[in-house]
Write an enzyme that holds these catalytic residues in place. Structure first.
Site, short mmCIF file in Angstrom:
data_model
loop_
_atom_site.label_atom_id
_atom_site.label_comp_id
_atom_site.label_asym_id
_atom_site.label_seq_id
_atom_site.Cartn_x
_atom_site.Cartn_y
_atom_site.Cartn_z
N ASP A 1 0.83 -1.22 0.00
CA ASP A 1 0.00 0.00 0.00
C ASP A 1 0.86 1.27 0.00
O ASP A 1 1.96 1.28 0.54
CB ASP A 1 -0.91 -0.03 1.23
CG ASP A 1 -2.04 0.99 1.11
OD1 ASP A 1 -2.32 1.45 -0.01
OD2 ASP A 1 -2.64 1.31 2.16
N THR B 1 -11.03 -6.85 -3.63
CA THR B 1 -12.41 -6.83 -4.17
C THR B 1 -12.97 -5.41 -4.09
O THR B 1 -13.87 -5.06 -4.85
CB THR B 1 -13.33 -7.79 -3.37
OG1 THR B 1 -13.05 -7.63 -1.98
CG2 THR B 1 -13.10 -9.23 -3.75
N GLU B 2 -12.43 -4.59 -3.19
CA GLU B 2 -12.90 -3.21 -3.03
C GLU B 2 -12.23 -2.25 -4.02
O GLU B 2 -12.72 -1.16 -4.27
CB GLU B 2 -12.64 -2.71 -1.60
CG GLU B 2 -13.56 -3.33 -0.55
CD GLU B 2 -13.31 -4.81 -0.32
OE1 GLU B 2 -12.13 -5.23 -0.31
OE2 GLU B 2 -14.30 -5.57 -0.19
N ASN B 3 -11.11 -2.68 -4.59
CA ASN B 3 -10.37 -1.79 -5.49
C ASN B 3 -11.09 -1.52 -6.82
O ASN B 3 -10.72 -0.62 -7.56
CB ASN B 3 -8.95 -2.30 -5.75
CG ASN B 3 -8.02 -2.15 -4.56
OD1 ASN B 3 -7.13 -2.96 -4.32
ND2 ASN B 3 -8.22 -1.09 -3.77
N ARG C 1 2.37 -4.30 6.84
CA ARG C 1 1.61 -3.26 6.15
C ARG C 1 2.35 -1.94 6.24
O ARG C 1 2.42 -1.32 7.30
CB ARG C 1 0.21 -3.08 6.71
CG ARG C 1 -0.51 -1.94 5.92
CD ARG C 1 -1.99 -1.97 5.95
NE ARG C 1 -2.52 -1.14 4.88
CZ ARG C 1 -3.77 -1.13 4.47
NH1 ARG C 1 -4.63 -1.92 5.04
NH2 ARG C 1 -4.16 -0.34 3.49
N ARG D 1 -4.69 -1.20 9.34
CA ARG D 1 -5.87 -2.04 9.12
C ARG D 1 -5.53 -3.16 8.14
O ARG D 1 -4.52 -3.09 7.44
CB ARG D 1 -7.04 -1.22 8.61
CG ARG D 1 -6.73 -0.40 7.36
CD ARG D 1 -7.96 0.36 6.86
NE ARG D 1 -7.60 1.24 5.78
CZ ARG D 1 -7.41 2.57 5.89
NH1 ARG D 1 -7.53 3.15 7.07
NH2 ARG D 1 -7.09 3.29 4.83
N SER E 1 -7.81 -4.22 5.73
CA SER E 1 -8.48 -3.97 4.45
C SER E 1 -8.92 -5.27 3.75
O SER E 1 -8.67 -5.47 2.56
CB SER E 1 -7.57 -3.15 3.52
OG SER E 1 -7.20 -1.95 4.12
N GLU F 1 1.12 -12.10 13.61
CA GLU F 1 1.83 -10.97 14.18
C GLU F 1 1.77 -9.86 13.12
O GLU F 1 1.70 -10.15 11.92
CB GLU F 1 3.30 -11.33 14.43
CG GLU F 1 3.50 -12.45 15.42
CD GLU F 1 3.06 -12.08 16.83
OE1 GLU F 1 3.22 -10.90 17.21
OE2 GLU F 1 2.56 -12.97 17.54
C1 IPE Z 1 -5.28 -2.53 0.31
O1 IPE Z 1 -4.98 -1.23 0.02
C2 IPE Z 1 -5.37 -3.33 -0.96
C3 IPE Z 1 -4.10 -3.57 -1.63
C4 IPE Z 1 -2.94 -3.18 -1.24
C5 IPE Z 1 -4.19 -4.33 -2.86
P1 IPE Z 1 -6.14 -0.13 -0.14
O2 IPE Z 1 -5.45 1.16 -0.43
O3 IPE Z 1 -7.15 -0.58 -1.12
O4 IPE Z 1 -6.79 -0.13 1.30
P2 IPE Z 1 -7.68 0.97 2.01
O5 IPE Z 1 -8.74 1.38 1.04
O6 IPE Z 1 -6.80 2.11 2.38
O7 IPE Z 1 -8.21 0.28 3.22
C1 IPE Z 2 -1.75 0.16 -3.23
O1 IPE Z 2 -1.48 1.51 -3.31
C2 IPE Z 2 -2.07 -0.44 -4.56
C3 IPE Z 2 -3.43 -0.97 -4.69
C4 IPE Z 2 -4.36 -0.88 -3.81
C5 IPE Z 2 -3.77 -1.62 -5.95
P1 IPE Z 2 -2.63 2.59 -3.32
O2 IPE Z 2 -3.03 2.85 -4.74
O3 IPE Z 2 -3.74 2.20 -2.43
O4 IPE Z 2 -1.89 3.86 -2.75
P2 IPE Z 2 -2.47 4.95 -1.76
O5 IPE Z 2 -2.97 4.22 -0.55
O6 IPE Z 2 -3.56 5.64 -2.50
O7 IPE Z 2 -1.32 5.81 -1.45
MG MG Z 3 -4.07 2.50 -0.46
#
Ligand code: IPE
Ligand code: IPE
Ligand code: MG
Length: 248
Positions: free
Chosen positions: A25, A71-73, A196, A202, A204, A215
């Site tokens: 992330d 799944t939320e992306n 993370r 979290r 996610s 852990e």
């Molecule tokens: C978690 O990151 C999903 C992946 C890294 C693939 P997100 O950026 O989607 O998580 P949230 O929305 O901040 O919880």
């Molecule tokens: C994680 O990075 C990649 C995916 C969730 C696919 P993000 O795109 O969520 O990056 P931030 O959280 O917006 O910085």
């Molecule tokens: Mg993110």
């Protein structure tokens, strides 16, 4: 445990997690900080994934699961999703191309999540890659694509409910082991350590069941800045943890 020297300086650890989960992330924020498009962050993040993946294999970690797309992306703009899928495509092509190197490393590549929602061509490539590396046992690299921990549990419960409906199972057969056997990860150990970065605290929807006794290692580093040193730092922290599993 002592490890051979390779391209990276391999550290030695008294205890290694059997299964590491990595939430990749912070790509978007990394790009924003540099005045770049979010896609540039994803590109750099994909390179870091390659580096950590290789290092984990060299260390001999049994299983490592990378969260690539949740799944939320799907809630993201279409263009961003397209960009992420195109990076996935590049990685898949590379994995097909690197068949021999990966074989030599003993790397098994597997995908978890509902891949039926992604492009058919990518699905085909995934099948080939999984098949060609199926017998490798040193390190399993799991890539979570269209993965959601809750959805994974629903999949498991549905399959069990169907077996009960058809009379193949009874409700008394429902145990943690049975539920586990219908997850995407039936043959992998529970997740020992979840990493993370990006300053979020979290899960996610990542490895909901498998993280019951994990852990955690959190850090403010954004994924594209994540290094082998950071990975070692997380493994060192894990080495110090006292895992009691409810005992004393
Ligand atoms: C978690 O990151 C999903 C992946 C890294 C693939 P997100 O950026 O989607 O998580 P949230 O929305 O901040 O919880
Ligand atoms: C994680 O990075 C990649 C995916 C969730 C696919 P993000 O795109 O969520 O990056 P931030 O959280 O917006 O910085
Ligand atoms: Mg993110």
């Amino acid at each position: 445990m002592k490890f051979m020297k390779s391209k990276f300086e391999l550290q030695s650890f008294d205890v290694l997690p059997r299964h590491v989960g990595v939430i990749m992330d912070g790509n978007g924020r990394w790009a924003k900080q540099r005045g770049l498009e979010r896609s540039e962050g994803h590109k750099e993040g994909a390179n870091v994934f390659r580096t950590i993946c290789e290092y984990a294999c060299d260390l001999g970690i049994e299983c490592i699961t990378f969260y690539a797309f949740s799944t939320e992306n799907w809630a993201r703009p279409e263009l961003e999703i397209k960009g992420i899928m195109s990076l996935l495509r590049s990685y898949l092509l590379e994995a097909l191309d690197r068949k021999k190197e990966n074989e030599e490393k003993g790397m098994r590549i597997k995908f978890i999540g509902d891949v039926s929602r992604i492009d058919k061509e990518l699905q085909k490539m995934i099948k080939i890659i999984e098949k060609q590396s199926a017998k490798k046992t040193r390190t399993v690299v799991n890539i979570a694509v269209n993965y959601g921990g809750k959805q994974e549990l629903v999949k498991s419960f549905r399959e069990i409910a169907e077996d009960i409906e058809k009379g193949r199972l009874s409700s008394a057969d429902v145990t943690p082991e049975l539920i586990e056997s219908r997850l995407y990860t039936p043959d992998f150990p529970a997740c020992d350590l979840i990493i993370r970065p990006s300053g979020e605290y979290r899960l996610s929807n990542f490895l909901t069941w498998q993280s019951a006794y994990s852990e955690f290692w959190f850090s403010d580093i954004l994924w594209p800045d994540f290094t082998i040193d950071n990975f070692n730092e997380a493994l060192r922290a894990y080495e110090q943890r006292n895992r009691r599993f409810g005992g004393i």
